[in-house]
Write an enzyme that holds these catalytic residues in place. Sequence first.
Site, short mmCIF file in Angstrom:
data_model
loop_
_atom_site.label_atom_id
_atom_site.label_comp_id
_atom_site.label_asym_id
_atom_site.label_seq_id
_atom_site.Cartn_x
_atom_site.Cartn_y
_atom_site.Cartn_z
N ARG A 83 3.51 -65.14 -38.26
CA ARG A 83 4.54 -64.36 -37.55
C ARG A 83 4.19 -62.87 -37.63
NH1 ARG A 83 9.52 -67.36 -37.10
NH2 ARG A 83 10.03 -65.88 -35.50
N PRO A 84 3.13 -62.45 -36.94
CA PRO A 84 2.74 -61.04 -37.02
C PRO A 84 3.75 -60.13 -36.32
CG PRO A 84 1.45 -62.14 -35.33
CD PRO A 84 2.32 -63.19 -35.97
N ARG A 87 21.28 -72.13 -40.97
CA ARG A 87 20.84 -70.80 -40.53
C ARG A 87 21.15 -70.59 -39.06
NH1 ARG A 87 14.97 -70.05 -40.98
NH2 ARG A 87 15.68 -68.26 -39.82
N ASP A 134 2.42 -57.07 -35.09
CA ASP A 134 1.51 -56.04 -34.57
C ASP A 134 2.00 -55.44 -33.24
OD1 ASP A 134 0.88 -58.81 -33.80
OD2 ASP A 134 -0.69 -57.92 -32.55
N LEU A 135 2.62 -56.28 -32.41
CA LEU A 135 3.06 -55.77 -31.10
C LEU A 135 4.24 -54.80 -31.27
CD1 LEU A 135 2.79 -59.13 -29.13
CD2 LEU A 135 1.24 -57.18 -28.93
N LYS A 162 22.88 -67.04 -31.64
CA LYS A 162 22.31 -66.44 -32.86
C LYS A 162 21.29 -65.37 -32.50
CE LYS A 162 18.78 -68.67 -35.02
NZ LYS A 162 17.56 -67.87 -35.24
N ASN A 163 20.38 -65.72 -31.59
CA ASN A 163 19.26 -64.81 -31.32
C ASN A 163 19.65 -63.62 -30.46
OD1 ASN A 163 17.73 -66.41 -32.93
ND2 ASN A 163 16.56 -67.39 -31.28
N ASP A 220 11.91 -73.24 -28.98
CA ASP A 220 13.02 -73.60 -29.87
C ASP A 220 13.66 -74.95 -29.51
OD1 ASP A 220 12.61 -71.27 -31.24
OD2 ASP A 220 14.25 -70.17 -30.29
N ARG A 278 13.33 -63.50 -41.18
CA ARG A 278 12.33 -62.75 -40.45
C ARG A 278 12.95 -61.78 -39.44
NH1 ARG A 278 9.45 -62.19 -36.26
NH2 ARG A 278 7.33 -61.47 -36.58
N CYS A 284 5.57 -68.10 -41.76
CA CYS A 284 6.61 -69.06 -42.13
C CYS A 284 6.17 -70.43 -41.65
CB CYS A 284 7.96 -68.65 -41.56
SG CYS A 284 8.03 -68.75 -39.79
N1 EPU Z 1 3.56 -62.38 -31.75
C1 EPU Z 1 2.44 -61.62 -32.00
N2 EPU Z 1 2.63 -60.33 -32.40
C2 EPU Z 1 3.86 -59.78 -32.56
C3 EPU Z 1 4.99 -60.57 -32.30
C4 EPU Z 1 4.81 -61.88 -31.89
O1 EPU Z 1 1.31 -62.09 -31.87
O2 EPU Z 1 3.94 -58.60 -32.92
C5 EPU Z 1 3.39 -63.79 -31.29
C6 EPU Z 1 4.08 -64.78 -32.22
O3 EPU Z 1 3.28 -65.12 -33.34
C7 EPU Z 1 4.32 -65.93 -31.28
C8 EPU Z 1 4.65 -65.23 -29.96
O4 EPU Z 1 4.07 -63.93 -30.07
O5 EPU Z 1 3.14 -66.67 -31.13
C9 EPU Z 1 6.12 -65.12 -29.62
O6 EPU Z 1 6.84 -64.60 -30.72
P1 EPU Z 1 8.12 -63.69 -30.56
O7 EPU Z 1 7.83 -62.32 -31.08
O8 EPU Z 1 8.65 -63.78 -29.17
O9 EPU Z 1 9.11 -64.39 -31.56
P2 EPU Z 1 10.30 -63.66 -32.31
O10 EPU Z 1 10.83 -62.58 -31.45
O11 EPU Z 1 9.90 -63.33 -33.68
C10 EPU Z 1 12.26 -65.07 -31.32
C11 EPU Z 1 13.28 -66.01 -31.84
C12 EPU Z 1 12.62 -67.31 -32.26
C13 EPU Z 1 11.90 -67.91 -31.04
C14 EPU Z 1 10.90 -66.89 -30.50
C15 EPU Z 1 10.23 -67.35 -29.22
C16 EPU Z 1 14.95 -64.54 -32.78
C17 EPU Z 1 15.68 -64.06 -33.98
N3 EPU Z 1 13.97 -65.42 -32.98
O12 EPU Z 1 11.37 -64.83 -32.41
O13 EPU Z 1 13.69 -68.19 -32.64
O14 EPU Z 1 11.23 -69.07 -31.41
O15 EPU Z 1 11.59 -65.64 -30.20
O16 EPU Z 1 11.16 -67.62 -28.24
O17 EPU Z 1 15.29 -64.17 -31.67
C18 EPU Z 1 14.70 -69.96 -33.76
O18 EPU Z 1 15.79 -69.54 -33.33
O19 EPU Z 1 14.56 -71.08 -34.30
C19 EPU Z 1 13.52 -69.10 -33.64
C20 EPU Z 1 12.42 -69.27 -34.36
#
Ligand code: EPU
Length: 419
Positions: free
Chosen positions: A120-121, A398, A123-124, A22-23, A306, A91, A115
């Site tokens: 789930r910011p 999902r 900012d990066l 999925k991811n 996850d 998201r 969520c």
């Molecule tokens: N974060 C920030 N700023 C940002 C982005 C992230 O502070 O701009 C923080 C997040 O709040 C978190 C950490 O950085 O504490 C890691 O978040 P990341 O951005 O890596 O998460 P994501 O890319 O939004 C993906 C997966 C998630 C998985 C995370 C971590 C997808 C679609 N989603 O989310 O998958 O938990 O990486 O490995 O790829 C799931 O499949 O159940 C799921 C939630």
Amino acid sequence: MDKIIVHGGAALNGSVRISGSKNSALPILAATLLTKEPCVISRVPDLSDIHYMLTILSELGCEVERASGIVTVKAEKVLTEAPYDIVRKMRASVCILGPLLGREKEATVSLPGGCVIGDRPIDLHLRGFEALGAAVRVQGGNVKVLAPELKGATINLRGKFGSTVLGTDNVMMAAVLAEGTTVIDGAAEEPEVEDLANFLIKMGARIEGAGTRRIIIEGVKELHGAEHEVIPDRIEAGTFLVAAAIAGKEVTLKRVDPAHLQAVIEPLAHAGYEISNGKDYVTLKANGSHKSLTLETLPYPGFPTDMQAQMCALLAMTNGVSAITENVFPQRFMHVAELKRMGANIELQGATAVITGVDRLSGAPVMASDLRASAALVLAGLKADGMTEINRVYHIDRGYESIDDKLNGLGAQIERVKI
Ligand code: EPU
């Protein structure tokens, strides 16, 4: 809305085929926005999150066709503003920002809120776009990124909780069409990032280092259509491994990449499960008694966030005291209260779940709160006494393709009831 009823006590035995990731599939589908030519993506899992992404692509003007796991997208002309009604449901929609910015030099999506797994910011992501020369405006709940031109830059994407997976994807997808060289330091090393990069390379992008902490991208003028098969879903595979540990005799996962599963295989082997693998399969035998574990979630190649909920379910039924610390999403413990309703002995100490194993859990009506939490409840139900009734299973749909049918194929007794 469906509910799932798990009748506990049936042993799992046999083999199960793991679906495409999925991811990986979500950002790869978003990346098809980068070219006017058709792209053909195979092994796309049949999940509601994928359905949302395909709907967004259609709404943006793409021609989308789908037949048994193969999706063709032709993005000849695209709009740059994604519809709020669909975006708010998922998201991961945020990953259309990078390709639209790369191709059209502008994009607008509604800003994702928090969520159940925590803040789930983005900012990066936005910091990365700004470094490439984009202006970022947040207005009326939307985020708009706009750049007269994109110029390569050196960007560090490491945040307080480590690297960002979709942030790395997004910046990489914008940078492939930027002028000059982009260096992403602190990049996420997840296999899904590497899979996306491999697809982009097939489209004509020049990318080195994906799958490591430093990704180097030489911008090109345009990309072309390409074909790509999505990698196996390491989290679905991990979930079935833990299911096998909870209720299995001997279970084989087929069509997996064992290298991507090491962070789950190692603790299970340490706990005493017998695990063997070949090039594309892994077998787990649950012989004898098993030990408690101390784990912490970390970005890849560490133990995945996850898989934290599913591992909590296993350790709740493993003798001794275990601990799991959640470093990636420190509030991701919605499953704990539900597992406790089934008789688990879990105490939350900040971002650490201290789990004292009990001999048996007992079935109960429980509520699914997010995707992985729901999976944990199904897994707990496999061995609980009596019946576990899991409501709000749309969460599980999902991210797991036919989890009930696949577990039933291994011998579980799970019913899906329409309510
Ligand atoms: N974060 C920030 N700023 C940002 C982005 C992230 O502070 O701009 C923080 C997040 O709040 C978190 C950490 O950085 O504490 C890691 O978040 P990341 O951005 O890596 O998460 P994501 O890319 O939004 C993906 C997966 C998630 C998985 C995370 C971590 C997808 C679609 N989603 O989310 O998958 O938990 O990486 O490995 O790829 C799931 O499949 O159940 C799921 C939630």
